[in-house]
Scaffold this motif. Sequence first.
Motif, short mmCIF file in Angstrom:
data_model
loop_
_atom_site.label_atom_id
_atom_site.label_comp_id
_atom_site.label_asym_id
_atom_site.label_seq_id
_atom_site.Cartn_x
_atom_site.Cartn_y
_atom_site.Cartn_z
N CYS A 86 0.86 -1.17 0.00
CA CYS A 86 0.00 0.00 0.00
C CYS A 86 0.90 1.24 0.00
O CYS A 86 2.11 1.14 0.20
CB CYS A 86 -0.90 0.01 1.23
SG CYS A 86 -1.90 -1.50 1.42
N LYS A 89 0.70 4.52 5.55
CA LYS A 89 0.56 3.74 6.78
C LYS A 89 -0.91 3.45 7.05
O LYS A 89 -1.27 2.32 7.41
CB LYS A 89 1.16 4.51 7.96
CG LYS A 89 2.64 4.81 7.83
CD LYS A 89 3.10 5.71 8.97
CE LYS A 89 4.53 6.16 8.75
NZ LYS A 89 4.97 7.10 9.82
N THR A 92 -2.35 0.59 4.98
CA THR A 92 -1.99 -0.77 5.40
C THR A 92 -2.92 -1.24 6.52
O THR A 92 -3.36 -2.39 6.52
CB THR A 92 -0.53 -0.87 5.87
OG1 THR A 92 -0.35 -0.09 7.06
CG2 THR A 92 0.43 -0.40 4.81
N GLU A 93 -3.22 -0.36 7.45
CA GLU A 93 -4.06 -0.73 8.59
C GLU A 93 -5.51 -0.95 8.17
O GLU A 93 -6.17 -1.89 8.63
CB GLU A 93 -3.97 0.34 9.68
CG GLU A 93 -2.56 0.48 10.26
CD GLU A 93 -2.46 1.56 11.32
OE1 GLU A 93 -3.52 2.05 11.78
OE2 GLU A 93 -1.33 1.91 11.71
N ALA A 96 -5.67 -4.27 6.23
CA ALA A 96 -5.52 -5.40 7.15
C ALA A 96 -6.82 -5.67 7.89
O ALA A 96 -7.23 -6.83 8.07
CB ALA A 96 -4.38 -5.13 8.14
N TYR A 134 -0.02 -5.88 9.46
CA TYR A 134 0.44 -4.73 8.69
C TYR A 134 1.85 -4.37 9.16
O TYR A 134 2.27 -4.73 10.26
CB TYR A 134 -0.52 -3.54 8.80
CG TYR A 134 -0.77 -3.04 10.21
CD1 TYR A 134 0.10 -2.14 10.82
CD2 TYR A 134 -1.90 -3.44 10.92
CE1 TYR A 134 -0.13 -1.66 12.10
CE2 TYR A 134 -2.15 -2.98 12.20
CZ TYR A 134 -1.26 -2.08 12.79
OH TYR A 134 -1.49 -1.63 14.07
N HIS A 136 4.68 -1.02 8.81
CA HIS A 136 5.07 0.30 8.32
C HIS A 136 6.03 0.94 9.32
O HIS A 136 6.26 0.41 10.42
CB HIS A 136 3.85 1.19 8.06
CG HIS A 136 2.94 1.38 9.24
ND1 HIS A 136 3.34 1.98 10.41
CD2 HIS A 136 1.63 1.04 9.43
CE1 HIS A 136 2.33 2.03 11.27
NE2 HIS A 136 1.28 1.45 10.70
N CYS A 160 0.13 -6.61 4.90
CA CYS A 160 -0.10 -5.33 4.22
C CYS A 160 1.02 -4.39 4.63
O CYS A 160 1.21 -4.13 5.82
CB CYS A 160 -1.46 -4.75 4.62
SG CYS A 160 -2.85 -5.87 4.34
#
Length: 212
Positions: A86, A89, A92-93, A96, A134, A136, A160
């Motif tokens: 992705c 940040k 990604t969350e 997920a 995830y 990051h 992710c």
Amino acid sequence: SLMRQRRMYLMNPIVRYVGLCDFVQQLTDCAVFYDKKVPLMTHVIGQGKIGDGRNNSSFFFFRNLNRNVPEIIIRFSDRRPAIVFCHSKADTEKLADLLATAHNIGKRTNATTQLAAKTRIFKLQRVLQYSIAYHHAGLEHDDRRLVEQAFSSGQIRVLCATSTLAMGVNLPAHLVVIMGTKAWRGSDAGYQDLDQASLLQMIGRAGRPGFD
């Protein structure tokens, strides 16, 4: 495939794609890869265009890409580990979270429950319970290491991540998904095309030999 994407972009610059690629060994292993004639499968899947229906702006278009990821993972991962790249940040969350509750993606077991207990971050706990995670730069070092080790050992089915994972960490993966060919670069620059080197880095440095 990247050249094909570029030609398609020139024909219609408002069309965007989700690019997928089965995992390939490190570039140093390319000679072995080609000698064995192992097939490399790359898929470019159109996701509509900006201006259609609820994709009436770039923001909504890229936000709505998430809804198609579960089907893509089911179709191409063969239930083996996958990394989804992705471009922020927060993305990604959010992804997920979606995958953790998606049908036939995550699976809750005693092992994943024990894994989730190893972090104090509630968001990360919630997705780890379903073998999703995830990764990051905003995570503390210990939590990043927890996620990396769990993915390497096969406890996490889908990871992710932002592109920082491609820059600094090599993890084995059967499937790599890149969420869109543009990334938000701030209010002054807006959405900008990802350069070819960045795309290749995400695909080529996503992992090491370990998953066919």
